[in-house]
Design a protein around this motif. Structure first.
Motif, PDB file in Angstrom:
ATOM      1  N   GLY A   2       0.781  -1.225   0.000  1.00  0.00           N
ATOM      2  CA  GLY A   2       0.000   0.000   0.000  1.00  0.00           C
ATOM      3  C   GLY A   2       0.814   1.276   0.000  1.00  0.00           C
ATOM      4  O   GLY A   2       0.294   2.357   0.301  1.00  0.00           O
ATOM      5  N   GLU A   3       2.099   1.204  -0.358  1.00  0.00           N
ATOM      6  CA  GLU A   3       2.954   2.386  -0.360  1.00  0.00           C
ATOM      7  C   GLU A   3       3.026   3.070  -1.721  1.00  0.00           C
ATOM      8  O   GLU A   3       3.491   4.202  -1.827  1.00  0.00           O
ATOM      9  CB  GLU A   3       4.375   2.001   0.062  1.00  0.00           C
ATOM     10  N   VAL A  62       0.901   3.653  -5.628  1.00  0.00           N
ATOM     11  CA  VAL A  62      -0.376   3.567  -6.332  1.00  0.00           C
ATOM     12  C   VAL A  62      -0.424   2.317  -7.217  1.00  0.00           C
ATOM     13  O   VAL A  62       0.613   1.827  -7.677  1.00  0.00           O
ATOM     14  CB  VAL A  62      -0.601   4.810  -7.219  1.00  0.00           C
ATOM     15  N   ASP A 118       5.618  11.947  -4.345  1.00  0.00           N
ATOM     16  CA  ASP A 118       4.268  12.519  -4.294  1.00  0.00           C
ATOM     17  C   ASP A 118       3.362  11.850  -5.310  1.00  0.00           C
ATOM     18  O   ASP A 118       2.177  11.600  -5.038  1.00  0.00           O
ATOM     19  CB  ASP A 118       4.318  14.036  -4.561  1.00  0.00           C
ATOM     20  N   ARG A 128       2.618   7.969  -4.129  1.00  0.00           N
ATOM     21  CA  ARG A 128       1.855   7.686  -2.926  1.00  0.00           C
ATOM     22  C   ARG A 128       0.359   7.527  -3.248  1.00  0.00           C
ATOM     23  O   ARG A 128      -0.210   8.297  -4.014  1.00  0.00           O
ATOM     24  CB  ARG A 128       2.018   8.816  -1.893  1.00  0.00           C
ATOM     25  N   PRO A 129      -0.287   6.527  -2.638  1.00  0.00           N
ATOM     26  CA  PRO A 129      -1.729   6.330  -2.847  1.00  0.00           C
ATOM     27  C   PRO A 129      -2.509   7.542  -2.396  1.00  0.00           C
ATOM     28  O   PRO A 129      -2.147   8.211  -1.426  1.00  0.00           O
ATOM     29  CB  PRO A 129      -2.037   5.114  -1.976  1.00  0.00           C
ATOM     30  N   ARG A 130      -3.579   7.866  -3.121  1.00  0.00           N
ATOM     31  CA  ARG A 130      -4.445   8.997  -2.751  1.00  0.00           C
ATOM     32  C   ARG A 130      -5.393   8.542  -1.656  1.00  0.00           C
ATOM     33  O   ARG A 130      -6.100   7.557  -1.815  1.00  0.00           O
ATOM     34  CB  ARG A 130      -5.263   9.473  -3.955  1.00  0.00           C
ATOM     35  N   ARG A 131      -5.385   9.264  -0.564  1.00  0.00           N
ATOM     36  CA  ARG A 131      -6.247   8.917   0.564  1.00  0.00           C
ATOM     37  C   ARG A 131      -7.610   9.550   0.412  1.00  0.00           C
ATOM     38  O   ARG A 131      -7.708  10.684  -0.028  1.00  0.00           O
ATOM     39  CB  ARG A 131      -5.607   9.383   1.876  1.00  0.00           C
TER      40      ARG A 131
END
Length: 206
Positions: free
Chosen positions: A152-153, A155, A200, A203-206
């Protein structure tokens, strides 16, 4: 023949009598030097033989023609890059390993511009050895991205596409630094900003 002359002759003969594997390595080393100074057009097996101090026929025992020599240089380049990737990604967090991989590629690109251009030149042809060497070289970053995705680190997406995007960015930065468009003192700042933007984007979009 005097002892001195005999010894001098023996030295020359030893220089011309490389071990089979040693001669190939020496030819590749000198070929890479020539590539960096004179480019692909400056390379020739005959000149390489003269530079190495062997007979004109000796290089052909290892490389049937100039293209075979270029292919071997390409394979060696990918092997060296892959070894650098393995060392860079050996330990650390994902961010630390990503930064180390990026630094490794950027340094390789800056230090070996002619070799890197040859490695990515389509005129090399569909050599199986080159394809396999390139695949092995990028195994480490591909596996690292896939592992980070699973945790999960990073996308979702095709790891190969993500790696190619990163390589393209680093390739461009190396070209900019090598061209002298920016001052060398700005290199570290530009690199840090690139890694920051890269993370940036990953990273997965929260």
């Amino acid at each position: 023949m005097s002892i001195a002359k005999r010894k001098a002759r023996e030295v020359v003969e030893r220089a011309r009598s490389y071990h089979h594997g040693d001669l190939r390595a020496e030819l590749l080393r000198r070929a890479e030097e020539t590539l960096g100074k004179a480019g692909v057009d400056g390379l020739s097996l005959r000149q390489l033989a003269r530079d190495t101090g062997v007979s004109h026929a000796a290089p052909s025992r290892h490389f049937r023609d100039k293209q075979a020599l270029l292919d071997a240089l390409t394979v060696a380049g990918f092997e060296r890059l892959g070894a650098g990737f393995e060392k860079a990604a050996a330990t650390g967090t994902f961010l630390e390993r990503l930064r180390a991989l990026a630094e490794t590629y950027l340094r390789f690109a800056i230090d070996n511009p002619a070799l890197l251009a040859l490695m990515f030149a389509r005129k090399n042809g569909p050599s199986a050895a080159i394809g396999e060497a390139a695949a092995r070289a990028f195994t480490v970053p591909l596996e690292m991205v896939a592992e980070a995705q699973a945790q999960g680190e990073v996308v979702p997406g095709e790891p190969r596409g993500i790696c190619l995007s990163a390589v393209a960015a680093l390739h461009g930065l190396a070209a900019i630094l090598g061209s002298g468009l920016v001052d060398a003192t700005e290199a570290d700042t530009l690199f840090d900003e690139m890694v920051g933007h890269m993370m940036d984007g990953l990273r997965p979009r929260r």
